[in-house]
Enzyme design. Structure first.
Site, PDB file in Angstrom:
ATOM      1  N   THR A 346     -13.111 -19.436   6.481  1.00  0.00           N
ATOM      2  CA  THR A 346     -13.825 -18.936   5.325  1.00  0.00           C
ATOM      3  C   THR A 346     -13.633 -17.430   5.228  1.00  0.00           C
ATOM      4  O   THR A 346     -12.934 -16.834   6.037  1.00  0.00           O
ATOM      5  CB  THR A 346     -15.317 -19.294   5.442  1.00  0.00           C
ATOM      6  OG1 THR A 346     -16.011 -18.847   4.295  1.00  0.00           O
ATOM      7  CG2 THR A 346     -15.938 -18.663   6.664  1.00  0.00           C
ATOM      8  N   GLY A 428     -15.236 -18.740  10.693  1.00  0.00           N
ATOM      9  CA  GLY A 428     -15.093 -19.314  12.015  1.00  0.00           C
ATOM     10  C   GLY A 428     -15.820 -20.590  12.352  1.00  0.00           C
ATOM     11  O   GLY A 428     -15.973 -20.911  13.532  1.00  0.00           O
TER      12      GLY A 428
END
Length: 532
Positions: A346, A428
């Site tokens: 992301t 992550g």
């Protein structure tokens, strides 16, 4: 919270700051602030630009999350999570991670931007038009931009899988080859889709001419999603969850995000006096890792769409439960950890303005490159968040019609006396709460400036793309003595290179009433923070 500012590389301003993992996106957000726009408008523009310039981690075909604080003390979250098809699917075995079989949820990023724009006008004094906020992204898609080291890294990393990612090959490999860093990338189809959204409004993505093209493209690709599913997609506006920490409160999104998990970790850590623990020591890493384990056990048992499952947020974040979990942490012994790791990538972005508004935001397409499938001739790469569902009907995250999947994303905000003091978030997946525990303790407990807090060595419990073992990964610059002591305590430690791309790409903003705004983005990314 007292911040000791030590680095001249920090973005600093008394007027406003922006941060994102891509320089061009950050510059576009700064231009919005410079022209009198507010933090929400800057965040929308940066998010749209990142959907063009960071295609391996975000895009129009994904989801998005925002925490918005306005100058009047109001705060709310936007959870832009696409839902499963209304039709009941007959599936068995294991959901595929790529391809049409993973395209099982709609995409809520564009609706998140649109609703945020309405909030900006209603609560934050926003004056900038919707089309103007989209224009920088349209120009980048049409006129091209240089390929970043991060984009090249993830193309190289997935080189053996590109045959199964037709959308990646079509849009991000000119002439069928992986482009060099700084080679210009053009996305004319995506530019046309963005222009349609700019001209006809954000709901055009779901119910207009563009929505019809997307629905046709999804059907042609083999996804079960329909035009009716797109039309039903709405980001949710909710009040955030919170937990007290060191005289302030940490805020996060409600389930099905793992914001609850980050808050539980920090609530456990609040029971320990970190002033007696040296930052970066074995004691420091051990305590954070053990707090992560306690919270992850609860997450894996309960976290799901609260419309379909009971998620006991209040109990898990209650003082009694946090006291009990903290008491289970053993100072000299590691809890065994054989549990599955969730993948995902992301982008984090944030903005704060001189009017008193602040935004903390994440956007995602789940795995790097999402499903790997583009939708018709729209230039939109669809996400694979549907792969996060379980096909076990007894699992809280079991696939069901209209259900939202478990989400790893959880941007955050720290407030003191009702005013934002920190904005933070990271890329992550499972690593997000872990990275945030390190960043937040360094900022709040140890008074580090944002850049120093982001540069310091980090850990990652569980598997990574390059290491399938359920070990505790730690960046090499933590030091040999720390590795040895953690091993002695029972941690199965393996090494990550210093400043590893696998350690997350967080960003952070400090809002100091006396000193102004300080911001940074992780040096492991291609990003930058800028101030007016």
């Amino acid at each position: 919270m007292s911040i000791s500012i030590t680095s001249s590389a920090l973005a600093h301003s008394h007027e406003g700051v922006v941060t994102s993992p891509h320089t061009l996106a950050t510059e576009a957000g700064l231009k919005v602030l410079r022209e009198g726009g507010n933090a929400v408008e800057a965040a929308i523009t940066m998010g749209a630009c990142l959907a063009v310039t960071y295609p391996h981690f975000t895009g129009l075909g994904g989801d998005a999350f925002m925490i918005i604080a306005d100058a009047n003390g109001g705060v709310q979250t936007l959870s832009g999570i696409g839902q499963a098809p209304q039709a009941k699917l007959q599936l068995s075995g294991q959901l595929p991670a790529r391809g049409a079989g993973s395209m099982l949820t709609t995409a809520a990023t564009v609706d998140t931007w649109g609703q945020a724009h309405e909030i900006s006008r209603q609560n934050c004094g926003g004056q900038m038009g919707w089309a103007a906020l989209m224009e920088p992204a349209i120009q980048l898609a049409r006129e091209g931009f240089p390929v970043t080291p991060s984009q090249r890294f993830w193309l190289d990393f997935r080189s053996d899988e590109l045959s199964m990612m037709p959308g990646v090959r079509e849009h991000f490999m000119p002439g069928g080859k992986i482009p060099h860093e700084d080679e210009k990338l053009y996305q004319p189809q995506l530019a046309a889709s963005l222009q349609s959204i700019a001209t006809h409004g954000y709901r055009d993505f779901y119910e207009g001419q563009l929505g019809a093209k997307i629905a046709a493209g999804l059907e042609a690709a083999g996804s079960p999603l329909t035009g009716a599913d797109l039309a039903a997609t709405r980001a949710r506006i909710e009040m955030p969850l919170s937990v007290p920490y060191r005289g302030g409160e940490l805020l996060a999104h409600r389930p099905p995000t793992q914001g609850m998990t980050t808050l539980e970790i920090m609530g456990i850590l609040a029971r320990f006096d970190l002033s007696n623990i040296e930052e970066g020591s074995a004691d420091y890493y051990h305590l954070l890792v053990e707090a992560v384990k306690r919270a992850f056990l609860d997450r894996n048992s309960y976290l799901a769409d609260p419309d379909f499952a009971s998620v006991p947020c209040e109990r898990l974040l209650s003082p009694a439960h946090l006291d009990a979990e903290a008491a289970k942490v053993e100072a000299g012994k590691a809890l065994d950890w054989p549990f599955a790791y969730q993948h995902g990538d992301t982008v984090y972005l944030a903005a704060a303005d001189r009017f008193g508004n602040a935004v903390s935001m994440l956007q995602t397409i789940y795995y790097d490159w999402g499903s790997g499938v583009s939708v018709g001739d729209t230039g939109i790469l669809w996400h694979n968040r549907g792969a996060a569902f379980s096909l076990d009907p007894a699992h809280p995250n079991a696939l069901a019609p209209g259900k939202r999947p478990f989400h790893t994303l959880n941007p955050g905000m720290y407030r003191v006396d009702g005013k934002p003091r920190l904005l933070y978030g990271t890329q992550g997946a499972d690593g997000q709460p872990q990275t945030l525990a390190a960043v937040l303790t360094r900022l709040i407990d140890y008074g580090m400036d944002p850049l120093s807090a982001l540069k310091a060595p980090r850990f990652l419990l569980g598997r990574t793309f390059s290491d399938g073992r359920d070990t505790l990964k730690l960046e090499q610059d933590a030091g040999e003595a720390v590795f040895a002591e953690l091993t002695r305590r029972g941690h199965q430690v393996s090494l990550l290179p210093a400043q590893s791309a696998l350690a997350g790409h967080p960003g952070a903003v400090v809002i100091d009433p006396a000193k102004g705004f300080y911001a940074a983005h992780d040096p492991r990314s291609d990003g930058i923070a800028l101030g007016l």
